[in-house]
Design a protein around this motif. Sequence first.
Motif, PDB file in Angstrom:
ATOM      1  N   GLU A 303      -2.164  12.670   5.356  1.00 47.23           N
ATOM      2  CA  GLU A 303      -2.177  11.248   5.035  1.00 47.23           C
ATOM      3  C   GLU A 303      -0.764  10.660   5.058  1.00 47.23           C
ATOM      4  OE1 GLU A 303      -5.095   9.678   4.935  1.00 47.23           O
ATOM      5  OE2 GLU A 303      -5.780  11.694   5.430  1.00 47.23           O
ATOM      6  N   ASP A 304       0.222  11.454   4.688  1.00 48.56           N
ATOM      7  CA  ASP A 304       1.602  10.960   4.747  1.00 48.56           C
ATOM      8  C   ASP A 304       2.004  10.684   6.191  1.00 48.56           C
ATOM      9  OD1 ASP A 304       4.184  10.333   3.561  1.00 48.56           O
ATOM     10  OD2 ASP A 304       4.899  12.178   4.491  1.00 48.56           O
ATOM     11  N   GLN A 305       1.577  11.540   7.113  1.00 52.81           N
ATOM     12  CA  GLN A 305       1.885  11.311   8.528  1.00 52.81           C
ATOM     13  C   GLN A 305       1.241  10.018   9.020  1.00 52.81           C
ATOM     14  OE1 GLN A 305       4.501  13.596   8.680  1.00 52.81           O
ATOM     15  NE2 GLN A 305       3.877  13.614  10.816  1.00 52.81           N
ATOM     16  N   ALA A 349      -2.291   6.234  -0.464  1.00 47.77           N
ATOM     17  CA  ALA A 349      -0.878   5.878  -0.353  1.00 47.77           C
ATOM     18  C   ALA A 349      -0.445   4.899  -1.442  1.00 47.77           C
ATOM     19  CB  ALA A 349      -0.602   5.273   1.026  1.00 47.77           C
ATOM     20  N   LEU A 350      -1.359   4.024  -1.875  1.00 50.46           N
ATOM     21  CA  LEU A 350      -1.037   2.992  -2.854  1.00 50.46           C
ATOM     22  C   LEU A 350      -1.582   3.319  -4.238  1.00 50.46           C
ATOM     23  CD1 LEU A 350      -1.777  -0.123  -0.607  1.00 50.46           C
ATOM     24  CD2 LEU A 350       0.468   0.834  -1.177  1.00 50.46           C
ATOM     25  N   LEU A 351      -1.922   4.571  -4.458  1.00 52.54           N
ATOM     26  CA  LEU A 351      -2.426   4.982  -5.772  1.00 52.54           C
ATOM     27  C   LEU A 351      -1.387   4.684  -6.841  1.00 52.54           C
ATOM     28  CD1 LEU A 351      -5.102   6.412  -6.567  1.00 52.54           C
ATOM     29  CD2 LEU A 351      -3.810   8.544  -6.648  1.00 52.54           C
ATOM     30  N   LEU A 360       2.251  13.797  -4.902  1.00 55.36           N
ATOM     31  CA  LEU A 360       2.129  12.496  -4.263  1.00 55.36           C
ATOM     32  C   LEU A 360       3.209  11.540  -4.765  1.00 55.36           C
ATOM     33  CD1 LEU A 360       0.677  10.590  -2.381  1.00 55.36           C
ATOM     34  CD2 LEU A 360      -0.937  10.063  -4.221  1.00 55.36           C
ATOM     35  N   GLN A 361       3.537  11.606  -6.044  1.00 49.22           N
ATOM     36  CA  GLN A 361       4.583  10.739  -6.576  1.00 49.22           C
ATOM     37  C   GLN A 361       5.910  10.995  -5.877  1.00 49.22           C
ATOM     38  OE1 GLN A 361       4.824  10.912 -10.863  1.00 49.22           O
ATOM     39  NE2 GLN A 361       2.628  10.677 -11.120  1.00 49.22           N
ATOM     40  N   ARG A 362       6.226  12.257  -5.608  1.00 50.28           N
ATOM     41  CA  ARG A 362       7.480  12.577  -4.916  1.00 50.28           C
ATOM     42  C   ARG A 362       7.477  12.014  -3.498  1.00 50.28           C
ATOM     43  NH1 ARG A 362       6.788  17.624  -7.650  1.00 50.28           N
ATOM     44  NH2 ARG A 362       5.847  18.527  -5.783  1.00 50.28           N
ATOM     45  N   ILE A 363       6.350  12.160  -2.801  1.00 45.91           N
ATOM     46  CA  ILE A 363       6.246  11.637  -1.434  1.00 45.91           C
ATOM     47  C   ILE A 363       6.421  10.124  -1.438  1.00 45.91           C
ATOM     48  CG2 ILE A 363       4.641  11.267   0.483  1.00 45.91           C
ATOM     49  CD1 ILE A 363       3.469  14.041  -0.124  1.00 45.91           C
ATOM     50  N   VAL A 364       5.732   9.454  -2.353  1.00 46.38           N
ATOM     51  CA  VAL A 364       5.775   7.991  -2.400  1.00 46.38           C
ATOM     52  C   VAL A 364       7.171   7.500  -2.763  1.00 46.38           C
ATOM     53  CG1 VAL A 364       4.917   5.971  -3.638  1.00 46.38           C
ATOM     54  CG2 VAL A 364       3.317   7.724  -2.859  1.00 46.38           C
ATOM     55  N   ASN A 365       7.822   8.174  -3.704  1.00 44.64           N
ATOM     56  CA  ASN A 365       9.165   7.747  -4.109  1.00 44.64           C
ATOM     57  C   ASN A 365      10.156   7.836  -2.959  1.00 44.64           C
ATOM     58  OD1 ASN A 365       8.373   7.144  -6.721  1.00 44.64           O
ATOM     59  ND2 ASN A 365       8.901   9.152  -7.537  1.00 44.64           N
ATOM     60  N   ARG A 366      10.094   8.904  -2.183  1.00 38.06           N
ATOM     61  CA  ARG A 366      10.993   9.032  -1.025  1.00 38.06           C
ATOM     62  C   ARG A 366      10.685   7.963   0.014  1.00 38.06           C
ATOM     63  NH1 ARG A 366      10.031  14.718  -1.671  1.00 38.06           N
ATOM     64  NH2 ARG A 366       8.476  14.618   0.007  1.00 38.06           N
ATOM     65  N   ARG A 367       9.412   7.725   0.236  1.00 38.03           N
ATOM     66  CA  ARG A 367       8.999   6.738   1.229  1.00 38.03           C
ATOM     67  C   ARG A 367       9.416   5.333   0.809  1.00 38.03           C
ATOM     68  NH1 ARG A 367       3.253   8.282   2.334  1.00 38.03           N
ATOM     69  NH2 ARG A 367       2.735   6.872   0.652  1.00 38.03           N
ATOM     70  N   ILE A 405       5.704  -6.181  -4.192  1.00 40.87           N
ATOM     71  CA  ILE A 405       4.768  -7.261  -3.862  1.00 40.87           C
ATOM     72  C   ILE A 405       3.868  -6.845  -2.700  1.00 40.87           C
ATOM     73  CG2 ILE A 405       4.628  -9.575  -2.851  1.00 40.87           C
ATOM     74  CD1 ILE A 405       7.086 -10.322  -4.519  1.00 40.87           C
ATOM     75  N   GLY A 406       4.468  -6.283  -1.646  1.00 44.67           N
ATOM     76  CA  GLY A 406       3.676  -5.838  -0.502  1.00 44.67           C
ATOM     77  C   GLY A 406       2.676  -4.767  -0.888  1.00 44.67           C
ATOM     78  N   GLU A 407       3.093  -3.816  -1.707  1.00 46.99           N
ATOM     79  CA  GLU A 407       2.184  -2.742  -2.122  1.00 46.99           C
ATOM     80  C   GLU A 407       1.020  -3.292  -2.939  1.00 46.99           C
ATOM     81  OE1 GLU A 407       5.266   1.040  -2.516  1.00 46.99           O
ATOM     82  OE2 GLU A 407       4.988  -0.316  -4.204  1.00 46.99           O
ATOM     83  N   GLU A 408       1.297  -4.205  -3.857  1.00 47.04           N
ATOM     84  CA  GLU A 408       0.220  -4.747  -4.687  1.00 47.04           C
ATOM     85  C   GLU A 408      -0.749  -5.575  -3.855  1.00 47.04           C
ATOM     86  OE1 GLU A 408      -1.803  -5.345  -8.385  1.00 47.04           O
ATOM     87  OE2 GLU A 408      -0.393  -3.858  -7.590  1.00 47.04           O
ATOM     88  N   ILE A 409      -0.239  -6.292  -2.873  1.00 44.56           N
ATOM     89  CA  ILE A 409      -1.117  -7.049  -1.980  1.00 44.56           C
ATOM     90  C   ILE A 409      -2.049  -6.096  -1.220  1.00 44.56           C
ATOM     91  CG2 ILE A 409      -1.114  -8.390   0.166  1.00 44.56           C
ATOM     92  CD1 ILE A 409       1.325  -9.880  -0.937  1.00 44.56           C
TER      93      ILE A 409
END
Length: 478
Positions: A303-305, A349-351, A360-367, A405-409
Amino acid sequence: MAANSTSRTPRLAPENRREQLLDATMAVLAEAGFSHITVEAIAQAAGVTRPVIYDTFGDLGSLLLALIERADRRVTGQLAAILGDGVPSDPSPDRFLIDTINAFLAAVREDPSSWRLVLMPPPGNSAELNFRLQRGRGELAGRIRALLDWGLPARGGPRGLDHELTARLLVAIGEDAARLMLAHPRRFSPDRLAAATIDLLAVIPPTPATARADTPPPRPEIAPPARMEELSARFCAPDPRRRVPQAERREQLLNVALVLVAEEGFGALTMEAIARRAEVNRVVIYRSFANLGVLITALMHREDQRVRATLAGLIPQDPGGYAADEVLFDSVHRLLSAACAYPLTWRLALLRPENAPRILQRIVNRRRAALAKRIEPLVGYVIYADAPDTPGHQVEAIARMLLTIGEEIGRLAITEPDAFTPARLLRSVWRLLATISTAPEPIPRQGGSPHHTPGSTSTPPPPAPTSPWTAPTPPSPS
């Protein structure tokens, strides 16, 4: 030792004992972190025996849940005191907003343990706690919407904004700002976050600086996301008519796991649950994945890819030649397009942080950090064009706000599709961008300063094309 002697454990009323043990747990948490919270450590910190803890809470999980619930009550009380329950006495909405921001950040700084528990809780939270947190967000957004109903007319605008959506976005921005301050207190101090918010407010005047169209520029229409029932039937239903090759079976099992996470969260993800939903026995799963941890790791990687393939084209490496509002609008359009086309991938991705496992938190933080860097040139151009010496962390703070803002949308589009349709979200985003006081001049190409003043004769930017860059398509749908 006193902690090991029942005769030396002083008697307390049940409620007092409960508070004593919660305070002791908080002390252990502040000193050593969640990984070191054990019944033995709490007993030593409180000066009691382990049976006292079991008699009061039953088990460690119930104690931690009670600790987070107490922190939630404290945080809710602080927010209620900051926001009030009526029309503010301050006649200046901008002044009220600035005072509210300062009071909020001061509350986080003065009680970091409570805010950390609410905004950055340990993994494995109960469904009840997640429901309470979501309900609290809704109540807070309702109060903020009432303030917007008062403040925007009193301010003179901007008019036409979606107050319900704006309130939801402000809640998300506040949460993310608090997390940044808790995780990086030196880089994101209250003063710096407050200054960044004031700077962002300054480019949203009561009335637009230039006459702009109220409707968004034409873009391809975005279909709403498929319903969970349809997605579940599509990816979980077996095909009894043929044998499934190993590679295809592996993808099917990952899709089933993705559906389970979207429906019930990571807590429901077990080998038994996957086997039941895929209508296979567990042996079939073990042929592809040695254990649940291997399966989750494979799911996260896949899913990260997919997400990276979309994000690679979300913000151009060099936005030169485009107007800043067009860049931001097209980025939101592309994010919504991807989220609605592949809702299972983007649900993951937006969890929200409290629902995501640590991997997942580590992946999202880097991204997020990488994507915020891509947004920073836009911040420098729109907000700090006349202030090239602005601290980098302040620019980064605003870039993170825009990213939030983009993530919440995107999150609203796939979790509440009936209320927040793509058309509503895009219309609201454009109306907000239309109020920005900077004229929509093309952004200078890279090679000069990102704070280069638009329209300078020294480096004339090329005209902004009407059709921006094309984002790559994710490898496969979900």
